[in-house]
Design an enzyme around this catalytic site. Sequence first.
Site, PDB file in Angstrom:
ATOM      1  N   LYS A 190       0.918  -1.106   0.006  1.00  0.00           N
ATOM      2  CA  LYS A 190      -0.069   0.116  -0.013  1.00  0.00           C
ATOM      3  C   LYS A 190       0.909   1.140  -0.155  1.00  0.00           C
ATOM      4  CE  LYS A 190      -1.847   2.897   2.321  1.00  0.00           C
ATOM      5  NZ  LYS A 190      -1.647   4.169   1.949  1.00  0.00           N
ATOM      6  N   SER A 244       5.188   7.079  10.313  1.00  0.00           N
ATOM      7  CA  SER A 244       5.269   8.146  11.567  1.00  0.00           C
ATOM      8  C   SER A 244       5.045   7.033  13.063  1.00  0.00           C
ATOM      9  CB  SER A 244       3.956   9.000  11.561  1.00  0.00           C
ATOM     10  OG  SER A 244       2.787   8.370  11.810  1.00  0.00           O
ATOM     11  N   GLU A 246       3.129   7.669  15.317  1.00  0.00           N
ATOM     12  CA  GLU A 246       1.721   7.412  15.745  1.00  0.00           C
ATOM     13  C   GLU A 246       0.873   6.441  15.076  1.00  0.00           C
ATOM     14  OE1 GLU A 246       2.766  10.609  14.027  1.00  0.00           O
ATOM     15  OE2 GLU A 246       3.748  11.030  15.978  1.00  0.00           O
ATOM     16  N   GLY A 248       2.532   3.690  13.370  1.00  0.00           N
ATOM     17  CA  GLY A 248       3.241   2.772  13.722  1.00  0.00           C
ATOM     18  C   GLY A 248       2.795   1.986  14.974  1.00  0.00           C
ATOM     19  N   GLU A 265       9.778   0.851  10.705  1.00  0.00           N
ATOM     20  CA  GLU A 265      10.691   2.069  10.427  1.00  0.00           C
ATOM     21  C   GLU A 265      10.231   3.291  10.587  1.00  0.00           C
ATOM     22  OE1 GLU A 265      13.735   0.848   9.683  1.00  0.00           O
ATOM     23  OE2 GLU A 265      12.903  -1.372   9.622  1.00  0.00           O
TER      24      GLU A 265
HETATM   25  P1  NAD Z   1       2.494   8.113   7.975  1.00  0.00           P
HETATM   26  O1  NAD Z   1       2.555   7.512   9.245  1.00  0.00           O
HETATM   27  O2  NAD Z   1       1.131   9.340   8.064  1.00  0.00           O
HETATM   28  O3  NAD Z   1       2.015   7.141   6.748  1.00  0.00           O
HETATM   29  C1  NAD Z   1       2.532   6.172   6.325  1.00  0.00           C
HETATM   30  C2  NAD Z   1       1.847   5.172   5.516  1.00  0.00           C
HETATM   31  O4  NAD Z   1       0.653   4.604   6.650  1.00  0.00           O
HETATM   32  C3  NAD Z   1       1.111   5.848   4.547  1.00  0.00           C
HETATM   33  O5  NAD Z   1       1.007   4.860   3.480  1.00  0.00           O
HETATM   34  C4  NAD Z   1      -0.531   5.858   5.210  1.00  0.00           C
HETATM   35  O6  NAD Z   1      -1.630   5.963   4.354  1.00  0.00           O
HETATM   36  C5  NAD Z   1      -0.447   4.687   5.894  1.00  0.00           C
HETATM   37  N1  NAD Z   1      -1.587   4.746   7.229  1.00  0.00           N
HETATM   38  C6  NAD Z   1      -1.968   5.857   7.736  1.00  0.00           C
HETATM   39  N2  NAD Z   1      -2.849   5.621   8.502  1.00  0.00           N
HETATM   40  C7  NAD Z   1      -2.995   4.502   8.724  1.00  0.00           C
HETATM   41  C8  NAD Z   1      -3.696   3.431   9.520  1.00  0.00           C
HETATM   42  N3  NAD Z   1      -4.526   3.868  10.446  1.00  0.00           N
HETATM   43  N4  NAD Z   1      -3.534   2.079   9.211  1.00  0.00           N
HETATM   44  C9  NAD Z   1      -2.750   1.623   8.341  1.00  0.00           C
HETATM   45  N5  NAD Z   1      -1.731   2.429   7.603  1.00  0.00           N
HETATM   46  C10 NAD Z   1      -2.092   3.924   7.584  1.00  0.00           C
HETATM   47  O7  NAD Z   1       3.775   8.744   7.547  1.00  0.00           O
HETATM   48  P2  NAD Z   1       4.029   9.601   6.316  1.00  0.00           P
HETATM   49  O8  NAD Z   1       3.552  11.045   6.747  1.00  0.00           O
HETATM   50  O9  NAD Z   1       3.530   8.912   4.780  1.00  0.00           O
HETATM   51  O10 NAD Z   1       5.605   9.760   6.452  1.00  0.00           O
HETATM   52  C11 NAD Z   1       6.491  10.337   7.337  1.00  0.00           C
HETATM   53  C12 NAD Z   1       6.855   9.656   8.388  1.00  0.00           C
HETATM   54  O11 NAD Z   1       7.809   8.480   7.835  1.00  0.00           O
HETATM   55  C13 NAD Z   1       7.855  10.337   9.111  1.00  0.00           C
HETATM   56  O12 NAD Z   1       7.542  10.118  10.745  1.00  0.00           O
HETATM   57  C14 NAD Z   1       9.268   9.593   8.763  1.00  0.00           C
HETATM   58  O13 NAD Z   1      10.240   9.817   9.572  1.00  0.00           O
HETATM   59  C15 NAD Z   1       8.949   8.338   8.394  1.00  0.00           C
HETATM   60  N6  NAD Z   1      10.038   7.449   7.757  1.00  0.00           N
HETATM   61  C16 NAD Z   1      10.807   6.837   8.421  1.00  0.00           C
HETATM   62  C17 NAD Z   1      11.790   5.990   7.711  1.00  0.00           C
HETATM   63  C18 NAD Z   1      12.644   4.941   8.072  1.00  0.00           C
HETATM   64  O14 NAD Z   1      13.213   4.125   7.559  1.00  0.00           O
HETATM   65  N7  NAD Z   1      12.970   5.002   9.599  1.00  0.00           N
HETATM   66  C19 NAD Z   1      11.610   6.187   6.091  1.00  0.00           C
HETATM   67  C20 NAD Z   1      10.935   7.117   5.775  1.00  0.00           C
HETATM   68  C21 NAD Z   1       9.896   7.922   6.539  1.00  0.00           C
END
Ligand code: NAD
Length: 496
Positions: A190, A244, A246, A248, A265
């Site tokens: 996804k 994120s 949250e 995660g 991650e």
């Molecule tokens: P996000 O957590 O908002 O979204 C990530 C993914 O999760 C998206 O595909 C989103 O649609 C999905 N998602 C959102 N709510 C969900 C739910 N309730 N159930 C299942 N899936 C859901 O993060 P973002 O804004 O897309 O990305 C930014 C974050 O990602 C930052 O915190 C960044 O640090 C982190 N990040 C970490 C790494 C790493 O390797 N550690 C790499 C890149 C980004």
Amino acid sequence: MARQELRGEVREFLAQKPLRMFIGGKWVASADEATFQTFDPGSGAALAAVAEGKAADVHRAVQAAKKAFQQSGWAAMPPRERAGLLHRLADLVQQNQEVLTQLESLDVGKPLAQASGFDIPHVAQTLRWYADLAAGTPLKKPLAAPGCKAYQLNKPYGATAFILPWNFPLLLLGWNLAPSLAAGNTAVIKPAEDTPLTTLYFCKLVEQAGLPGGVVNVVPGYGHTAGAALAAHPEIKHMGFTGSPEVGRKIAAQCGKNLVPVKLELGGKGAAVIFPDTNVEETAEKLLGALTLNTGQVCCTATRWLIHEDIWNEFVGTAKKKLQSLRIGHGLDPLTQMGPAVSEKQRQRILGYIEKGGRQGAEALLPGGRAELAEYPKGFYVKPALLAGGPENICAKDEIFGPVAYLMKFRTEDEAVQIVNGIHYGLANSVWTKDADRSTRMAEAMVAGNSWINGHNLFYHGVPYAGCNLSGFGGGVLGPDTYFDYLRPQSIVVPG
Ligand code: NAD
């Protein structure tokens, strides 16, 4: 400024109405025929309508992945043969480098040079690296156990799932998917709702490479619908989430309920500790490169700069001067050094943090804020910011995910280590000094998955990139052990 012309393949790809999802080797509409738009953050214009997956589509994709695992021959294929197909896929990624670069630049807003110099080549390299590792690693090993003959088999799990963010859509797909496929699993992905384009284009290459239908499935859609349905699906055997903390937490809770292994991650708040014996000019140049890379929307980048008091004025002066000449523009303009934020929501997050930090007493060495580009009045541009103050400020603690560095003065190594480790994240930090003993001491004392010396954002195949604490768990990506994270041990025992 002149934008690079879109290639014919890109125009043709975007002209599909809508872009369909890829399930069981077929391009299909969503069950309810719903679609959503993806936007060019550089101009604010809609790029394409994309099929919007929901629970019913996720279910179809998981069934396809399960069937491919059981019946397509992928899981049972000798690793060397599977590796051949992954190398073929890597060839196709390389051959389509320019198309993928333009699509990634358009969808995320990142400068072309960043996509073509890092994101896309890394995908091909990662596929090759895990293909070779799998081809050269026996899946059966004898066990020395008194009183019996025993051996261990390493077997793939089945249908694995990946939920990914928008900042490095294709790169993170490559980093996550390659070890899972090399191990013989199948996958449902996804992508983030903001950036589905390269993931869908990648599926065209999966088709061309000849991977059996259902080995790779992609369901674009929103997190609370498609993402939540995928995380909760009872037939997923292994989950990988990048995003994120949250979200995660929600994914981990769901995996806890289903008793499914999960890799998380998550975010970061990387520190760079700069000692007086460093070359100020070079270090400032590298850290500004890290800060503005992908408009600062990089989980591990250096956003807390701890500067030794002896070089504070010189370092701040150099950094300010360099940042003021940064070229902000559309990702497709080859002269652009920093593109827009990915969305208006993300821009507001960045501006909101700058404002909150100021209200809590941060000094604005360079105030940042909204960047207005006459050519692109509807683009989501921001200016980089340098803020300064003590370690209690919200901008010293929270992940902003934008080009905002928070600068703090320090005097001793102990003081620096205390500040670096005084937050909840644990992804990546760097230390900048010519003193080899000091750099090793500092690198080992900083609590995070990655400590870098005289560099930041350093990634190598064979070196695990993982986080701890609020930055996640589960072994990370890029390491040799990551391959084994996608294999389950099964022991065979004969007494006597
Ligand atoms: P996000 O957590 O908002 O979204 C990530 C993914 O999760 C998206 O595909 C989103 O649609 C999905 N998602 C959102 N709510 C969900 C739910 N309730 N159930 C299942 N899936 C859901 O993060 P973002 O804004 O897309 O990305 C930014 C974050 O990602 C930052 O915190 C960044 O640090 C982190 N990040 C970490 C790494 C790493 O390797 N550690 C790499 C890149 C980004």
